[in-house]
Scaffold this motif. Sequence first.
Motif, mmCIF file in Angstrom:
data_model
loop_
_atom_site.group_PDB
_atom_site.id
_atom_site.type_symbol
_atom_site.label_atom_id
_atom_site.label_comp_id
_atom_site.label_asym_id
_atom_site.label_seq_id
_atom_site.Cartn_x
_atom_site.Cartn_y
_atom_site.Cartn_z
ATOM 1 N N UNK A 112 3.797 -12.299 -17.024
ATOM 2 C CA UNK A 112 2.326 -12.484 -17.392
ATOM 3 C C UNK A 112 1.645 -11.175 -17.737
ATOM 4 N N UNK A 113 2.247 -10.048 -17.671
ATOM 5 C CA UNK A 113 1.738 -8.674 -17.890
ATOM 6 C C UNK A 113 0.928 -8.611 -16.828
ATOM 7 N N UNK A 114 1.138 -8.888 -15.287
ATOM 8 C CA UNK A 114 0.586 -8.209 -14.223
ATOM 9 C C UNK A 114 1.063 -7.292 -13.451
ATOM 10 N N UNK A 115 0.237 -6.201 -13.231
ATOM 11 C CA UNK A 115 0.934 -5.059 -12.377
ATOM 12 C C UNK A 115 0.322 -5.461 -10.849
ATOM 13 N N UNK A 116 1.253 -5.533 -9.807
ATOM 14 C CA UNK A 116 1.126 -5.616 -8.544
ATOM 15 C C UNK A 116 1.673 -4.711 -7.724
ATOM 16 N N UNK A 117 0.966 -4.042 -7.068
ATOM 17 C CA UNK A 117 1.225 -2.971 -6.007
ATOM 18 C C UNK A 117 2.234 -3.497 -4.719
ATOM 19 N N UNK A 118 3.454 -3.576 -4.860
ATOM 20 C CA UNK A 118 4.169 -4.070 -4.095
ATOM 21 C C UNK A 118 4.314 -3.531 -2.551
ATOM 22 N N UNK A 119 4.032 -2.253 -2.474
ATOM 23 C CA UNK A 119 4.201 -1.492 -1.447
ATOM 24 C C UNK A 119 2.639 -1.341 -0.839
ATOM 25 N N UNK A 120 1.595 -1.743 -1.216
ATOM 26 C CA UNK A 120 0.296 -1.620 -0.735
ATOM 27 C C UNK A 120 -0.050 -2.837 0.043
ATOM 28 N N UNK A 121 -0.855 -2.441 1.294
ATOM 29 C CA UNK A 121 -1.148 -3.378 2.187
ATOM 30 C C UNK A 121 -2.139 -4.363 1.528
ATOM 31 N N UNK A 122 -1.901 -5.590 1.867
ATOM 32 C CA UNK A 122 -2.423 -6.734 1.281
ATOM 33 C C UNK A 122 -4.080 -6.755 1.311
ATOM 34 N N UNK A 123 -4.615 -6.420 2.518
ATOM 35 C CA UNK A 123 -5.986 -6.595 2.845
ATOM 36 C C UNK A 123 -6.756 -5.387 2.217
ATOM 37 N N UNK A 124 -6.003 -4.323 1.624
ATOM 38 C CA UNK A 124 -6.646 -3.396 0.923
ATOM 39 C C UNK A 124 -6.925 -3.564 -0.629
ATOM 40 N N UNK A 130 -5.505 -10.258 -4.836
ATOM 41 C CA UNK A 130 -4.939 -11.145 -3.800
ATOM 42 C C UNK A 130 -4.727 -12.525 -4.359
ATOM 43 N N UNK A 131 -5.677 -12.985 -5.470
ATOM 44 C CA UNK A 131 -5.608 -14.208 -6.192
ATOM 45 C C UNK A 131 -4.187 -14.031 -6.882
ATOM 46 N N UNK A 132 -3.968 -13.125 -7.519
ATOM 47 C CA UNK A 132 -2.443 -12.994 -8.346
ATOM 48 C C UNK A 132 -1.261 -13.277 -7.190
ATOM 49 N N UNK A 133 -1.529 -12.667 -5.989
ATOM 50 C CA UNK A 133 -0.314 -12.639 -4.854
ATOM 51 C C UNK A 133 0.044 -14.220 -4.930
ATOM 52 N N UNK A 134 -1.415 -14.902 -4.583
ATOM 53 C CA UNK A 134 -1.149 -16.314 -4.233
ATOM 54 C C UNK A 134 -0.586 -16.975 -5.506
ATOM 55 N N UNK A 135 -0.821 -16.815 -6.457
ATOM 56 C CA UNK A 135 -0.571 -17.591 -7.757
ATOM 57 C C UNK A 135 1.294 -17.020 -7.943
#
Length: 463
Positions: A112-124, A130-135
Amino acid sequence: MLALAPLDEEFFGGTIHAVLGENGAGKSTLMNLLAGILPPDSGEILVRGTPCRLQSPRDALGQGIGMVHQHFMLVPAFSVRENLALAQTPDRRGGLDEAKLIQSAVDVAAELGWEVPLDARTEDQPVGVRQRIEILKVLASDPEIIILDEPTAVLAPDEVDDLFRVLRQLKARGKLVLLIAHKLSEIVAIADRVTVLRRGVHIATANMAETTAEEIATWMVGELPPQLAGKGGVGSGSVVLRASGLRARGDRGEESVRGVDLEISGGEIVGLGGVDGNGQVELAETLCRVRPLVAGQIESGGTVAYVPQDRQVDGLALGMSIEENFLIGGLSNRDLVRLGVVRPRSVKAWARRLVETFRIKIGRLQDPARSLSGGNQQKIVVSRALDQSPAVLVAVNPTRGLDFAATEFVHSRIVEAAERGCGVALFSTDLDELRQLSDRILFMSRGQLVEGESAQSLLGGPA
């Protein structure tokens, strides 16, 4: 009270099908039935022509149905990686190979071309991430049917465009995308078909090419609400809020508000826009003295009422009753509380008046606030703030998650407050909302205020 009347409906693969209706119309109930969260009282659900008993979300996933919920279902203190792993099923031996569990989510993100910071804390992470994580949690299981409950409610315009790009990709792969949304402009832009519910009853289903936004709006509310005649008192009063040299820090200790000067006159609606993460929420909290000042001064001419951005985290105590949540805003009302003692009868009468005045759909005042739809929860927060007859109203995305009619109603109440002499600081990521209501518009860029819509070009990203 019947949340959803008997409904016969068909949904097709390779389609983006929008489900619309006012708050409390039964949209989320229908989606929760399809996702296995609620059992139906009667009737049956057929998937690919075969009757299915969906008694849990796991049953639904087994049938290829995944749901992205309206409110984030994440563990804030966990990393992004850990939240993605939690959404997957461990092997039969109960083993947890984290890398293996999240690999499918990582693969989908890359597609999808999304960059997701895997090791970052979610609340930050900002709400868009966060919406991308849910999807990704849902898409990792490769479902054939994807349900999204108001996914655009917390997104900025550029994030909405990116989400719609992804939904079109899913449609092109033959997936069925069931979409709950409130903004008709978004539905017209993305949906192939639309179903409208009103008070739990099916009103219409149509191909988007065969209907119009005006017809859909009429199906939703029965009749179109009158358009606002104009804005507030256009700043005819004296200054009711003056902020000088404000500096404040964000939740991570970064400087989020950098030397802000702001004056708002009685009767004036000042719109404050910008891309999320540029200090809008921190400025709003600072103006209401929820967030401590690092430097600067704030002067106000009376009560400052606050409508926070996140109704569930900052606006309501979800486990407490609807009546108790109203009372949070009425503790300074001498008709309700005298010498520190609450007057129950007065509180009940007052709460009922707010329910009627703001057209809040509830069962009983004793029901917990979490039992209400998101839009009706928001109405409690807004009504509680405006009932104080404040000198200043600070509102952050006050119509986020509200349906068409409720949005118009809240807008009219904000305008009425301004006409009575209230100064309004309206923080919104919806530029149309700012244009419609504001006497003047400022934008936040990297913690500072800049004037005029041309300032949008400066808003390349958060501070």
